[in-house]
Design an enzyme around this catalytic site. Sequence first.
Site, PDB file in Angstrom:
ATOM      1  N   PRO A  46       0.471  -1.395   0.181  1.00 35.04           N
ATOM      2  CA  PRO A  46       0.111  -0.073  -0.596  1.00 35.04           C
ATOM      3  C   PRO A  46       0.858   1.502   0.127  1.00 35.04           C
ATOM      4  CG  PRO A  46      -0.390  -0.982   2.322  1.00 35.04           C
ATOM      5  CD  PRO A  46       0.297  -1.649   1.789  1.00 35.04           C
ATOM      6  N   MET A  47       0.735   2.060  -0.504  1.00 34.17           N
ATOM      7  CA  MET A  47       1.576   3.004  -1.396  1.00 34.17           C
ATOM      8  C   MET A  47       0.790   4.685  -1.278  1.00 34.17           C
ATOM      9  SD  MET A  47       4.264   1.438  -3.239  1.00 34.17           S
ATOM     10  CE  MET A  47       3.586   0.669  -4.578  1.00 34.17           C
ATOM     11  N   LEU A  48       0.855   5.396  -0.309  1.00 28.97           N
ATOM     12  CA  LEU A  48      -0.306   6.831  -0.301  1.00 28.97           C
ATOM     13  C   LEU A  48      -0.386   8.055  -1.934  1.00 28.97           C
ATOM     14  CD1 LEU A  48      -2.281   8.496   1.413  1.00 28.97           C
ATOM     15  CD2 LEU A  48      -0.290   9.878   1.917  1.00 28.97           C
ATOM     16  N   CYS A  86       3.010   3.445   9.448  1.00 31.54           N
ATOM     17  CA  CYS A  86       3.297   4.264   8.877  1.00 31.54           C
ATOM     18  C   CYS A  86       3.779   5.574   9.786  1.00 31.54           C
ATOM     19  CB  CYS A  86       2.081   4.964   8.181  1.00 31.54           C
ATOM     20  SG  CYS A  86       2.195   6.972   7.531  1.00 31.54           S
ATOM     21  N   ASN A 121       9.124  -6.683   3.520  1.00 35.25           N
ATOM     22  CA  ASN A 121       8.483  -6.133   3.660  1.00 35.25           C
ATOM     23  C   ASN A 121      10.274  -4.709   2.531  1.00 35.25           C
ATOM     24  OD1 ASN A 121       7.146  -2.782   3.678  1.00 35.25           O
ATOM     25  ND2 ASN A 121       7.329  -3.588   1.379  1.00 35.25           N
ATOM     26  N   GLY A 138      12.966  -2.421   0.636  1.00 38.63           N
ATOM     27  CA  GLY A 138      14.404  -2.795  -0.763  1.00 38.63           C
ATOM     28  C   GLY A 138      14.366  -4.147  -1.429  1.00 38.63           C
ATOM     29  N   GLY A 159       7.538  -2.544  -3.018  1.00 39.91           N
ATOM     30  CA  GLY A 159       6.794  -0.804  -2.982  1.00 39.91           C
ATOM     31  C   GLY A 159       6.729  -0.508  -3.920  1.00 39.91           C
ATOM     32  N   ARG A 160       8.105   0.056  -3.988  1.00 43.47           N
ATOM     33  CA  ARG A 160       8.504   1.058  -5.127  1.00 43.47           C
ATOM     34  C   ARG A 160       9.172   0.849  -6.324  1.00 43.47           C
ATOM     35  NH1 ARG A 160      12.131   4.224  -0.984  1.00 43.47           N
ATOM     36  NH2 ARG A 160      11.620   2.743  -0.328  1.00 43.47           N
TER      37      ARG A 160
END
Length: 338
Positions: free
Chosen positions: A14-16, A96, A207, A209, A229-230
């Site tokens: 989940p990424m805002l 977060c 999660n 890296g 994620g990213r």
Amino acid sequence: MVQQPLNRTISVAPMLDWTDRHCRYFLRQISKHALLYTEMVTTGAIIFGKGDYLAFNQEEHPVALQLGGSDPTDMARCASEAQKYGYDEVNINVGCPSDRVQNGRFGACLMAEPETVATCIQSMQAEVDIPVTVKSRIGIDDMDEYADLTRFIETVAASGCDTFIVHARKAWLKGLSPKQNRDVPPLMYDRVYQLKQQFPDLHISINGGVNTLDDAQLHLNHLDGVMIGREVYSNPYILAEVDKRFYGDHSVTKSRAEVVQAMLPYVEQQIALGARPWHIARHMLGLFQGQPGGRIWRRYLSQNGTKTNVGVELLTDALDVLLEAQVKAKQFQAEMIG
């Protein structure tokens, strides 16, 4: 009641401001099996907000709602709503580190309150049948010893939660920005591996890296799942090998160009509902990352996407420009070899 976790290996974090419903629909064109998460949605937004914060496209399944909050009654109410909408999982944000989140008494600060998280779990599980899971850090501030982490896991697991996604960095609630908290605290993968060894009956994902599927495979030698994620956002086509490599699904994977074509009906539908093409196209900037013409694709979308009166041709024209650049690149290479 202890609920069984989803049978999943790879998930997208989940990424805002990133993993909204348009992004998730796009990612689903690349992988059929990776579990997708919403941006964090607060209980206040769901209960008191004027918008529909739970709407999603049915094509997104499997999809999980990440929920921010700490009041057991509100968390249970929102979990119930999520189940009615058809979500496959509800995940509690305990990771977060932003000031806004702390002021609302949820996110990473809840690692100091495992009993509160446990009570939320119990209240939510009493209302829903779908899995209720937790995403946390390995520690916060001065509560960063392995014993602090195990106390948190033990307390929450005793409430009936058997699925944890652990960001393998601690969070500094004071002194570091949310962005710095994604990079500055060192990754401690061994600590998450140790958790799995100590709690073999829990489903534990890692999660932080993870930049390649080879990285993911190494983690899966020790754990039950990997959350990326990213890297997925900047290079979404990394998901193209996920179904075959981790789920045994050898059906034909869409090419990058086919992904663009598959998005066109959706873009037309969303425009008719009032969305601007850029709201969707911005998530697709990295589709051709590392490919000939990838920069041209990004530049065309960025320069033209925010213009007024832009339609679905934003994507078709960008694809035409990219394919033309690729043809020219091949011709140049042939001439150089000749």
